[in-house]
Write a protein that holds these residues in place. Structure first.
Motif, short mmCIF file in Angstrom:
data_model
loop_
_atom_site.label_atom_id
_atom_site.label_comp_id
_atom_site.label_asym_id
_atom_site.label_seq_id
_atom_site.Cartn_x
_atom_site.Cartn_y
_atom_site.Cartn_z
N THR A 3 0.84 -1.19 0.00
CA THR A 3 0.00 0.00 0.00
C THR A 3 0.88 1.25 0.00
OG1 THR A 3 -0.07 0.17 2.40
CG2 THR A 3 -1.76 -1.23 1.35
N PRO A 4 0.31 2.38 -0.40
CA PRO A 4 1.09 3.62 -0.34
C PRO A 4 1.57 3.94 1.09
CG PRO A 4 -0.85 3.94 -1.72
CD PRO A 4 -0.98 2.58 -1.09
N GLU A 5 0.74 3.61 2.07
CA GLU A 5 1.13 3.86 3.47
C GLU A 5 2.32 2.98 3.86
OE1 GLU A 5 1.08 5.40 7.42
OE2 GLU A 5 0.54 6.15 5.45
N ARG A 6 2.29 1.72 3.45
CA ARG A 6 3.41 0.83 3.74
C ARG A 6 4.69 1.31 3.04
NH1 ARG A 6 4.09 -4.58 5.58
NH2 ARG A 6 6.02 -5.47 4.78
N GLU A 7 4.58 1.74 1.80
CA GLU A 7 5.73 2.27 1.07
C GLU A 7 6.30 3.50 1.77
OE1 GLU A 7 7.56 1.27 -1.60
OE2 GLU A 7 6.44 -0.61 -1.42
N ARG A 8 5.41 4.39 2.22
CA ARG A 8 5.85 5.59 2.94
C ARG A 8 6.59 5.21 4.21
NH1 ARG A 8 4.87 8.04 7.24
NH2 ARG A 8 3.01 6.86 7.78
N MET A 9 6.02 4.28 4.98
CA MET A 9 6.66 3.86 6.23
C MET A 9 7.98 3.15 5.96
SD MET A 9 3.58 2.71 8.84
CE MET A 9 3.12 1.28 7.86
N SER A 11 10.00 3.65 3.47
CA SER A 11 10.97 4.69 3.09
C SER A 11 11.45 5.46 4.32
CB SER A 11 10.36 5.66 2.08
OG SER A 11 10.13 5.01 0.86
N GLU A 12 10.53 5.78 5.21
CA GLU A 12 10.90 6.49 6.44
C GLU A 12 11.79 5.62 7.32
OE1 GLU A 12 7.93 8.50 8.79
OE2 GLU A 12 6.88 9.18 6.99
#
Length: 156
Positions: A3-9, A11-12
């Motif tokens: 998910t986009p949220e998983r990708e964001r996390m 990357s962070e």
């Protein structure tokens, strides 16, 4: 599919790990300097502390330096400073084993007391289950990193 949220996390988390690694390298430079040694010598002390006595060849492989003069120079410096001693392998007298001198290693470890204290303080905010998850992740990550180091060393 992530998910986009998983990708964001992810990357962070990767950026946070890169920052943590940077600070770890700086910490090791600071502690090595305080102890009057270079970082490679200090990492050899760490390797011996974590994994016990080792052959010069194993230490050289771990540090990514040559098994001839380079590792000999490291061991010579550490021996002169009182951090290690060379002993003979009881099973093969031709083989040298490098082991820590505990009193000197304890002196070096004192430089890490502040980071140890910070580490324990940060764990206070986590449950046993969360700590178990972190431990599992770090163990698996640490088991995989030597292969990555080898891959990087082989690159042109």
């Amino acid at each position: 599919m992530p998910t986009p949220e998983r990708e964001r996390m992810a990357s962070e988390l990767q950026a946070a790990m890169q920052r943590s690694t940077m600070f770890t390298v700086l910490l090791h430079h600071a502690t090595a300097t305080k102890a009057g040694m270079n970082v490679t010598d200090a990492q050899c002390v760490h390797a011996l502390s974590l994994d016990g006595p080792q052959t010069p060849g194993r230490l050289a492989q771990l540090m990514g330096i040559t098994t001839g003069g380079a590792i000999t120079a490291v061991i010579d410096r550490l021996e002169k400073a009182g951090y290690v001693r060379r002993t003979r392998d009881p099973d093969d007298r031709r083989r040298v084993i490098v082991e820590l001198v505990e009193e000197s290693a304890d002196r070096f470890d004192r430089y890490f007391e502040p980071i140890g204290r910070l580490f324990r303080e940060r764990l206070d905010g986590y449950t046993d289950e969360q700590i178990a998850l972190l431990l599992d992740w770090v163990r698996q990550y640490s088991e995989a990193v030597p292969k990555v180091i080898d891959e990087v060393r082989k690159r042109p």
